[in-house]
Write an enzyme that holds these catalytic residues in place. Sequence first.
Site, PDB file in Angstrom:
ATOM      1  N   THR A   1       0.845  -1.193   0.000  1.00 52.41           N
ATOM      2  CA  THR A   1       0.000   0.000   0.000  1.00 52.41           C
ATOM      3  C   THR A   1       0.880   1.242   0.000  1.00 52.41           C
ATOM      4  O   THR A   1       2.107   1.150   0.003  1.00 52.41           O
ATOM      5  CB  THR A   1      -0.861   0.054   1.274  1.00 52.41           C
TER       6      THR A   1
ATOM      7  N   GLY B   1       1.280   5.158 -16.819  1.00 50.90           N
ATOM      8  CA  GLY B   1       1.213   4.524 -15.496  1.00 50.90           C
ATOM      9  C   GLY B   1       2.453   4.773 -14.646  1.00 50.90           C
ATOM     10  O   GLY B   1       2.741   4.027 -13.711  1.00 50.90           O
TER      11      GLY B   1
ATOM     12  N   GLU C   1       1.558   8.219  -9.522  1.00 51.83           N
ATOM     13  CA  GLU C   1       0.494   7.864  -8.591  1.00 51.83           C
ATOM     14  C   GLU C   1      -0.805   8.328  -9.256  1.00 51.83           C
ATOM     15  O   GLU C   1      -0.762   9.137 -10.192  1.00 51.83           O
ATOM     16  CB  GLU C   1       0.697   8.621  -7.271  1.00 51.83           C
TER      17      GLU C   1
ATOM     18  N   LYS D   1      12.046   8.373  -0.055  1.00 51.35           N
ATOM     19  CA  LYS D   1      13.105   7.416  -0.425  1.00 51.35           C
ATOM     20  C   LYS D   1      14.449   7.887   0.099  1.00 51.35           C
ATOM     21  O   LYS D   1      15.243   7.109   0.641  1.00 51.35           O
ATOM     22  CB  LYS D   1      13.175   7.264  -1.945  1.00 51.35           C
TER      23      LYS D   1
ATOM     24  N   GLY E   1       7.193   1.253 -11.944  1.00 54.13           N
ATOM     25  CA  GLY E   1       6.314   0.335 -12.656  1.00 54.13           C
ATOM     26  C   GLY E   1       5.987  -0.867 -11.780  1.00 54.13           C
ATOM     27  O   GLY E   1       6.808  -1.316 -10.969  1.00 54.13           O
TER      28      GLY E   1
END
Length: 829
Positions: free
Chosen positions: A571, A679, A682, A697, A811
């Site tokens: 998630t 894609g 978000e 990150k 991806g």
Amino acid sequence: MHKFGGASLADSAAIRRAVAIIQGHARESTVVVVSAMAGVTDALLAVAHQAVGGDERAVAGLISQLRTRHAEAAEALLPAGSSRTGTLDHITHIFNELELVCARLRQLRELAPRSNDLVLSQGERLSAQLIAAVLETSGTKSQYVDALEVVRTDDAFGHASPDFTLTDDAAHRILEPMIGQGVVPVVPGFFGASPNGEVATLGRGGSDLTATLLARALRARRVSLWKDVPGLLTADPRVVPDARVISQLHAREAAELAYYGAKVLHPRALIPLAGRNIPIYVRPFDDPDSPGTEVSEQVAPGRFPVKALTAAGGQALITVTGNGMLGVPGIAARTFAALHSRRISVSLISQASSEHSICFSVPEAFTSEARESLLEEFQEEISRSEIDGVEVNTDMATLAVVGLGMHGTPGVAAGVFGALAAGDLNVVAIAQGSSELNISVVVAAADAPEAQRRIHAAFQLSRIAGGSVVRPERMEIVLLGFGHIGQALSSLLSRVRRPALSLRVAAVIDRSGFVFDPEGISASRLSRLASQKRSGHPLAELPKGQASSAIEALSHIGGYALTRPVLVDLTADDTTAVLEQALTHGMDLVLANKRPLADKHAVSDGLWQTARARGRRILHEATVGAGLPIIDTYHKLVESGDRVERIEGLLSGTLGYVLSEVSDGAPFSQAVRSAMRKGYTEPDPRDDLSGMDVARKALILARLLGYQGELEETSVESLVPRWARDLSLEVFVSRLQELDSEWQERVNEAKSQGAVLRYVASATASRIAVGVQAVPASSSLATIKGSDNQLVFTTERYNANPLVITGPGAGAEVTAAGVLNDIMRLAGA
Ligand code: ADP
Ligand code: ASP
Ligand code: MG
């Protein structure tokens, strides 16, 4: 038959829950056995000791505390009226009697076991009367039945043994008619009537035995022992934090564990049920729907030699040695007969094959008595020097490693000794029962906790509720999040071909609920679930789907004894609470979700600490650079003695794509729209454009390097202007053109200096910086195109010429591949 243990009966709220559990089973004939409320038996023991010690004040204080506690519970549980008055009268009566007994003890100055038993029995009487009254006032016909009426024992006060025949008769006569009339008898556990009709307790923890005794007499269908643990565990959870619930175990295994000191069951609790086909369920009081542990005569299929281990501390090892013992028949028999005559029970026996010595362990309290009985027995042999003497070692513990599957499985003993040797723990004596159900070793009491943890780990009991000396082959996966990555991962999982490893998805959880199948969800079913989800149906609406929060889903799933469970968090939510819960259920974690590790330092650190304390692992390769081996490289560098000073580079596939398109001349709006189409973003591209994803990150990387700061302290350049932050997604996308000219200018300015724009993150132990930089067109960062990531490690060794990792960094497919890698790492493949 329901028995409620003391730990479960802490206060009035707990008693209310116990009553609810009993009433939940009201359709069946029910008998209830109860322990004293938590801590009461110990308090009564203290009362008795203070009384013989003559400390009147202390006795009065303790009694008044106990009286208040019970009276308050009665007042909280019973509405004003005759039942409450009656119960309060009983309580008063019991404490008045207790005071009389104490007064007598003060004069006698000696605590005979029978007096002690009388005092101790009052705790169970109090709680049983209370529960009977609460049942009755809340609509369940119920009656208190004193244990003196239905349980018969011998006169070994303090550790009496039940008389089965007499108990069977009495229980039949008294309880059966009640049950026939739909009345729930409530019986105090822990004691019975001696041949003289006096109170005799069955030994600490004896309520378990009361329950099985009455279950035997009444031919109960089953016995539920409600306790403060999720079931019978592979080890004592206070000693081995990652102990696991065993879903089923054979009565002989459970008996062995109980006998060798597993505190969870009275040592003799299983004897009454031998051969009776009455299963026992050890069940969590906190979670009445969970199945707990079944103890029955079934042999569970499975090939795990070891199921559980236990330790009995406070043991003394007694050794009888002598040359004259050699070949002389009967020495062993006489040794044990001598002990038996004093009712000393021996828990481990080992005789050297030379017959030069016999050694055995007894509870420490019996040391001198045991020694004396042997000196007496072998007086003549000692005087003739055929026996050297009786040697005593105190402060020992007996560890028992138990499992029916040991029979015929080579290497179990070696596994035990190997584990102990690896920890430099000395084994003082060894025994393996002829049943081969149990290997026992005696170690110094101080070594016992470490020894248990090592053996538990050696047989991987934490990973597979069962245990195996060979590497286990199954691993069960719980997917938290079932979007693109989850779906990509399920299809990757179905393609893993490793003969020695089976990866199964046991559950998938989304925001709506979950689908769980303890047998595993097949690949085809997963792909059906995925396509139904894609067409807009949340899991809760799908076949076998259950609506729940993630926390509820996990507590349901955690109740099953999954094999080496792994929770995979895919998630982008705040899932820390769920992850903490997964760790406490013994799951390892694999994260693609950055949020928990980029949360407040205290929060993310808490997660690592829980994992450490529970012996669980957290892998999170996919949190940075999707499938690229970034975290892995970091660890390998460090393990090989290098020191990483800085990690920097392009960490966002989305921003990398947008800025390289823009640098190549595309308008900003068009670059963002095509990133969305491909894609790479978000759902709301602002989540990427704000730079927060990169900042997270970078924070995760910086924390690897020892950075202590928080996300808020990071300087992050957002590509979303202030005016665009609160717009709806649609409006934002439609107004993207307004940003084009500004970007055109930035690109041109960079170009004029021979540079291109890149969104660069840099992390060190002391600083994080995240934002757009104009990098020389000749630099390696400038060559990165599209959604690729590039990370540059500057280390002690890779200094002048840093280590560079480049590749696809966004991806669903590559992220899923990173996650799969972590799963395989956990599997040890
Ligand atoms: P009761 O409340 O029924 O008297 P106990 O307190 O006697 O229950 O037994 C439960 C306790 O036993 C747990 O709190 C746990 O600390 C301890 N224990 C020791 N070994 C084990 C084991 N192998 N499995 C479960 N619990 C254990
Ligand atoms: N109350 C007793 C004890 O604490 C008996 C029991 O709990 O089973 O030992
Ligand atoms: Mg107990």
